[in-house]
Design a protein around this motif. Structure first.
Motif, PDB file in Angstrom:
ATOM      1  N   ALA A  23       0.829  -1.208   0.000  1.00 35.47           N
ATOM      2  CA  ALA A  23       0.000   0.000   0.000  1.00 35.47           C
ATOM      3  C   ALA A  23       0.863   1.257   0.000  1.00 35.47           C
ATOM      4  CB  ALA A  23      -0.925  -0.019   1.222  1.00 35.47           C
ATOM      5  N   GLN A  24       1.972   1.246   0.729  1.00 35.63           N
ATOM      6  CA  GLN A  24       2.864   2.405   0.743  1.00 35.63           C
ATOM      7  C   GLN A  24       3.517   2.622  -0.622  1.00 35.63           C
ATOM      8  OE1 GLN A  24       5.418   1.282   4.020  1.00 35.63           O
ATOM      9  NE2 GLN A  24       4.269   2.519   5.510  1.00 35.63           N
ATOM     10  N   ALA A  25       3.887   1.541  -1.288  1.00 40.04           N
ATOM     11  CA  ALA A  25       4.484   1.654  -2.623  1.00 40.04           C
ATOM     12  C   ALA A  25       3.468   2.213  -3.621  1.00 40.04           C
ATOM     13  CB  ALA A  25       4.987   0.291  -3.084  1.00 40.04           C
ATOM     14  N   LYS A  26       2.224   1.766  -3.496  1.00 40.11           N
ATOM     15  CA  LYS A  26       1.165   2.245  -4.387  1.00 40.11           C
ATOM     16  C   LYS A  26       0.925   3.736  -4.183  1.00 40.11           C
ATOM     17  CE  LYS A  26      -3.599   1.209  -5.729  1.00 40.11           C
ATOM     18  NZ  LYS A  26      -4.789   0.345  -5.445  1.00 40.11           N
ATOM     19  N   LEU A  27       0.926   4.184  -2.938  1.00 42.57           N
ATOM     20  CA  LEU A  27       0.740   5.605  -2.645  1.00 42.57           C
ATOM     21  C   LEU A  27       1.923   6.422  -3.162  1.00 42.57           C
ATOM     22  CD1 LEU A  27      -0.688   7.966  -1.250  1.00 42.57           C
ATOM     23  CD2 LEU A  27       0.491   7.333   0.868  1.00 42.57           C
ATOM     24  N   ALA A  28       3.135   5.899  -2.985  1.00 41.07           N
ATOM     25  CA  ALA A  28       4.326   6.616  -3.458  1.00 41.07           C
ATOM     26  C   ALA A  28       4.283   6.792  -4.973  1.00 41.07           C
ATOM     27  CB  ALA A  28       5.585   5.862  -3.043  1.00 41.07           C
ATOM     28  N   ASP A  29       3.867   5.754  -5.693  1.00 44.78           N
ATOM     29  CA  ASP A  29       3.758   5.849  -7.155  1.00 44.78           C
ATOM     30  C   ASP A  29       2.708   6.882  -7.546  1.00 44.78           C
ATOM     31  OD1 ASP A  29       5.721   3.987  -7.535  1.00 44.78           O
ATOM     32  OD2 ASP A  29       4.359   2.301  -7.872  1.00 44.78           O
ATOM     33  N   ALA A  30       1.577   6.883  -6.809  1.00 43.10           N
ATOM     34  CA  ALA A  30       0.505   7.825  -7.147  1.00 43.10           C
ATOM     35  C   ALA A  30       0.949   9.265  -6.917  1.00 43.10           C
ATOM     36  CB  ALA A  30      -0.737   7.509  -6.318  1.00 43.10           C
ATOM     37  N   GLU A  31       1.641   9.516  -5.790  1.00 45.57           N
ATOM     38  CA  GLU A  31       2.074  10.880  -5.491  1.00 45.57           C
ATOM     39  C   GLU A  31       3.205  11.335  -6.415  1.00 45.57           C
ATOM     40  OE1 GLU A  31       1.078  11.276  -0.726  1.00 45.57           O
ATOM     41  OE2 GLU A  31       3.019  10.462  -1.343  1.00 45.57           O
ATOM     42  N   ALA A  32       4.018  10.388  -6.890  1.00 44.68           N
ATOM     43  CA  ALA A  32       5.117  10.750  -7.791  1.00 44.68           C
ATOM     44  C   ALA A  32       4.619  11.074  -9.193  1.00 44.68           C
ATOM     45  CB  ALA A  32       6.134   9.607  -7.846  1.00 44.68           C
ATOM     46  N   GLY A  33       3.443  10.578  -9.557  1.00 45.22           N
ATOM     47  CA  GLY A  33       2.897  10.822 -10.892  1.00 45.22           C
ATOM     48  C   GLY A  33       3.440   9.834 -11.913  1.00 45.22           C
ATOM     49  N   ALA A  34       2.850   9.872 -13.109  1.00 46.16           N
ATOM     50  CA  ALA A  34       3.239   8.941 -14.166  1.00 46.16           C
ATOM     51  C   ALA A  34       4.615   9.291 -14.724  1.00 46.16           C
ATOM     52  CB  ALA A  34       2.206   8.957 -15.285  1.00 46.16           C
ATOM     53  N   ARG A  35       5.399   8.300 -15.043  1.00 37.56           N
ATOM     54  CA  ARG A  35       6.708   8.505 -15.657  1.00 37.56           C
ATOM     55  C   ARG A  35       6.552   8.750 -17.158  1.00 37.56           C
ATOM     56  NH1 ARG A  35       9.605   3.209 -13.420  1.00 37.56           N
ATOM     57  NH2 ARG A  35       7.567   2.416 -14.095  1.00 37.56           N
ATOM     58  N   SER A  36       7.595   9.293 -17.773  1.00 37.60           N
ATOM     59  CA  SER A  36       7.534   9.619 -19.210  1.00 37.60           C
ATOM     60  C   SER A  36       7.278   8.370 -20.044  1.00 37.60           C
ATOM     61  CB  SER A  36       8.830  10.300 -19.648  1.00 37.60           C
ATOM     62  OG  SER A  36       9.957   9.443 -19.399  1.00 37.60           O
ATOM     63  N   GLN A  37       7.846   7.227 -19.623  1.00 36.23           N
ATOM     64  CA  GLN A  37       7.618   5.987 -20.375  1.00 36.23           C
ATOM     65  C   GLN A  37       6.141   5.588 -20.331  1.00 36.23           C
ATOM     66  OE1 GLN A  37       9.866   6.533 -18.046  1.00 36.23           O
ATOM     67  NE2 GLN A  37      11.858   5.576 -18.487  1.00 36.23           N
ATOM     68  N   GLU A  38       5.502   5.820 -19.182  1.00 33.70           N
ATOM     69  CA  GLU A  38       4.091   5.487 -19.065  1.00 33.70           C
ATOM     70  C   GLU A  38       3.252   6.400 -19.955  1.00 33.70           C
ATOM     71  OE1 GLU A  38       3.146   5.712 -14.973  1.00 33.70           O
ATOM     72  OE2 GLU A  38       4.366   3.988 -14.389  1.00 33.70           O
ATOM     73  N   ILE A  39       3.600   7.701 -19.959  1.00 34.32           N
ATOM     74  CA  ILE A  39       2.869   8.646 -20.828  1.00 34.32           C
ATOM     75  C   ILE A  39       3.002   8.238 -22.289  1.00 34.32           C
ATOM     76  CG2 ILE A  39       2.725  11.040 -21.614  1.00 34.32           C
ATOM     77  CD1 ILE A  39       1.704  10.654 -18.807  1.00 34.32           C
ATOM     78  N   GLN A  40       4.213   7.894 -22.692  1.00 33.26           N
ATOM     79  CA  GLN A  40       4.433   7.474 -24.075  1.00 33.26           C
ATOM     80  C   GLN A  40       3.637   6.211 -24.396  1.00 33.26           C
ATOM     81  OE1 GLN A  40       8.671   7.083 -24.510  1.00 33.26           O
ATOM     82  NE2 GLN A  40       9.068   9.300 -24.319  1.00 33.26           N
ATOM     83  N   GLY A  41       3.605   5.288 -23.453  1.00 33.85           N
ATOM     84  CA  GLY A  41       2.844   4.067 -23.680  1.00 33.85           C
ATOM     85  C   GLY A  41       1.360   4.353 -23.825  1.00 33.85           C
ATOM     86  N   LEU A  42       0.825   5.260 -23.007  1.00 32.85           N
ATOM     87  CA  LEU A  42      -0.601   5.601 -23.091  1.00 32.85           C
ATOM     88  C   LEU A  42      -0.904   6.363 -24.385  1.00 32.85           C
ATOM     89  CD1 LEU A  42      -1.208   6.657 -19.372  1.00 32.85           C
ATOM     90  CD2 LEU A  42      -2.037   4.579 -20.510  1.00 32.85           C
ATOM     91  N   GLU A  43       0.023   7.216 -24.776  1.00 35.33           N
ATOM     92  CA  GLU A  43      -0.175   7.914 -26.061  1.00 35.33           C
ATOM     93  C   GLU A  43      -0.188   6.925 -27.218  1.00 35.33           C
ATOM     94  OE1 GLU A  43       3.022  10.676 -25.997  1.00 35.33           O
ATOM     95  OE2 GLU A  43       1.859  12.258 -24.998  1.00 35.33           O
ATOM     96  N   SER A  44       0.704   5.936 -27.168  1.00 35.98           N
ATOM     97  CA  SER A  44       0.721   4.897 -28.200  1.00 35.98           C
ATOM     98  C   SER A  44      -0.581   4.113 -28.195  1.00 35.98           C
ATOM     99  CB  SER A  44       1.920   3.965 -27.968  1.00 35.98           C
ATOM    100  OG  SER A  44       1.932   2.916 -28.916  1.00 35.98           O
ATOM    101  N   ALA A  45      -1.122   3.855 -26.998  1.00 41.80           N
ATOM    102  CA  ALA A  45      -2.391   3.130 -26.908  1.00 41.80           C
ATOM    103  C   ALA A  45      -3.520   3.937 -27.529  1.00 41.80           C
ATOM    104  CB  ALA A  45      -2.700   2.817 -25.445  1.00 41.80           C
ATOM    105  N   VAL A  46      -3.506   5.268 -27.349  1.00 39.89           N
ATOM    106  CA  VAL A  46      -4.519   6.131 -27.954  1.00 39.89           C
ATOM    107  C   VAL A  46      -4.423   6.061 -29.481  1.00 39.89           C
ATOM    108  CG1 VAL A  46      -5.262   8.520 -28.269  1.00 39.89           C
ATOM    109  CG2 VAL A  46      -4.708   7.675 -25.981  1.00 39.89           C
ATOM    110  N   GLN A  47      -3.178   6.107 -29.996  1.00 36.62           N
ATOM    111  CA  GLN A  47      -2.983   6.041 -31.452  1.00 36.62           C
ATOM    112  C   GLN A  47      -3.471   4.714 -32.025  1.00 36.62           C
ATOM    113  OE1 GLN A  47       1.193   6.828 -31.977  1.00 36.62           O
ATOM    114  NE2 GLN A  47       1.048   8.990 -31.354  1.00 36.62           N
ATOM    115  N   GLN A  48      -3.162   3.621 -31.315  1.00 34.22           N
ATOM    116  CA  GLN A  48      -3.616   2.306 -31.778  1.00 34.22           C
ATOM    117  C   GLN A  48      -5.142   2.216 -31.759  1.00 34.22           C
ATOM    118  OE1 GLN A  48      -1.637  -0.593 -29.352  1.00 34.22           O
ATOM    119  NE2 GLN A  48       0.397  -0.163 -30.174  1.00 34.22           N
ATOM    120  N   ALA A  49      -5.731   2.754 -30.683  1.00 30.63           N
ATOM    121  CA  ALA A  49      -7.193   2.723 -30.600  1.00 30.63           C
ATOM    122  C   ALA A  49      -7.813   3.559 -31.709  1.00 30.63           C
ATOM    123  CB  ALA A  49      -7.640   3.228 -29.225  1.00 30.63           C
ATOM    124  N   GLN A  50      -7.185   4.701 -32.006  1.00 23.22           N
ATOM    125  CA  GLN A  50      -7.708   5.549 -33.082  1.00 23.22           C
ATOM    126  C   GLN A  50      -7.603   4.856 -34.437  1.00 23.22           C
ATOM    127  OE1 GLN A  50      -9.215   8.698 -32.673  1.00 23.22           O
ATOM    128  NE2 GLN A  50      -9.788   8.186 -34.780  1.00 23.22           N
TER     129      GLN A  50
END
Length: 350
Positions: A23-50
């Motif tokens: 639970a502490q690790a999950k909270l730390a990840d949430a407070e740190a925000g998404a990493r650039s690799q995660e953003i890129q992966g989500l953007e790629s997912a949007v492009q694939q869905a489109q």
């Protein structure tokens, strides 16, 4: 100290610790925000869905055109068949089958297009959420979950610590009620431990003397089983209520016993020097009046000794006599002495 079986309790602690860490690790990840690799992966997912949506839109257009053509053909064949029978039944049935197939394909294409559009919206929402980060309510919920898991961990640790049973005092084990391998039961004594560095003397004090006794007063204690030894103590408790069947009051005295000479069950004498407690109770029949003085007859090693005393009435049968250097509580006196007894006479107890 007694040790209970702890395998299950230890496992519960480990599980609780793992839950808190996750639970502490999950909270730390949430407070740190998404990493650039995660953003890129989500953007790629949007492009694939489109891209999937574009394909679905093209397929829908193609299915719509096929459906329109099949419907037009079916309507034409149906009109001709109904008016002049210039169209064979087999041709009508073939046209009907093609129309149904086109209708089904068109419906499937519509469903695929809706699913692809929903996927695009979902991918965009995830991307947007990753960019914004968790809400305050999300963080609060995560922290509350950590607090809950920490409470569970404390309970697990408490249960594990309670598996080690330690006596609340240092003392001697006088009774052992359980053996190795037996099942311990709640509320059942396992050992009896006695601390003898301090002991308690319980006594009863007459009603006309209780007023002079106060808690905290130092006293001296003697025991017949420990001759020649005086123990220091103090009064801890003076009851405000008399004993049920007498006019005496319970009093408790705490005595230092670091040498362990005093044992439970011994009979002791308590002395408060210079107070009303330095008085002994004797029957009035034990008194002798001579020359205006009052005596009691003490017998020591078979020899009579006349001891002058001062008296204080207790009731019609007994009096109090003051303790002095010649008369102590443990000595023998004649209950009904004869006036003929004289100092130094020899007597024999019968």
């Amino acid at each position: 100290m007694l040790q209970l079986e702890t395998d299950d309790l230890t496992q519960n602690v480990k599980q609780a610790e793992a839950g808190v860490e996750a639970a502490q690790a999950k909270l730390a990840d949430a407070e740190a925000g998404a990493r650039s690799q995660e953003i890129q992966g989500l953007e790629s997912a949007v492009q694939q869905a489109q891209a999937t949506l574009d394909t679905a839109n093209a397929a829908l257009d193609q299915a719509k055109a096929g459906f329109d053509l099949a419907q037009s053909t079916y309507n034409r064949l149906r009109n001709l068949y109904d008016t002049n029978s210039s169209v064979a039944k087999e041709d009508l049935e073939k046209g009907t089958l093609e129309f149904e197939k086109a209708k089904t394909a068109y419906a499937q294409a519509q469903a695929s297009q809706k699913s692809a559009a929903a996927a695009v919206q979902g991918a965009k929402a995830k991307l947007e959420l990753a960019k914004i980060g968790p809400t305050d309510n999300t963080v609060k919920a995560m922290r509350a979950d950590i607090d809950r898991l920490n409470a569970s961990l404390e309970l697990a640790n408490s249960a594990l610590n309670n598996a080690t049973i330690t006596a609340p005092i240092d003392g001697i084990v006088v009774k052992k009620a359980i053996q190795t391998g037996e099942m311990a039961q709640p509320g059942v004594a396992l050992f009896s431990v006695v601390a003898m560095d301090q002991v308690q003397v319980e006594l009863s004090v007459a009603d006309n003397l209780i007023g002079g006794i106060k808690a905290g007063t130092p006293v001296e204690v003697k025991a017949q089983n420990v001759p020649g030894k005086t123990f220091q103590g103090k009064i801890d408790f003076v009851s405000p209520v008399s004993n049920p069947n007498s006019s005496t009051f319970p009093v408790k005295v705490t005595v230092d016993n670091k040498e362990g000479l005093l044992l439970a069950g011994m009979v002791a004498e308590v002395h408060l020097q210079g107070t009303a407690q330095d008085k002994l109770e004797v029957p009035k029949s034990a008194l002798i009046k001579k020359d205006g003085k009052t005596y009691v007859v003490k017998v020591q090693n078979g020899t009579v000794h006349l001891v002058e005393v001062k008296t204080e009435d207790k009731n019609q049968d007994s009096v109090y006599v003051t303790v002095n250097d010649q008369l102590h509580a443990s000595e023998s006196v004649v209950v009904s002495p004869s006036d003929k007894l004289s100092e130094g006479a020899k007597v024999k107890a019968e």
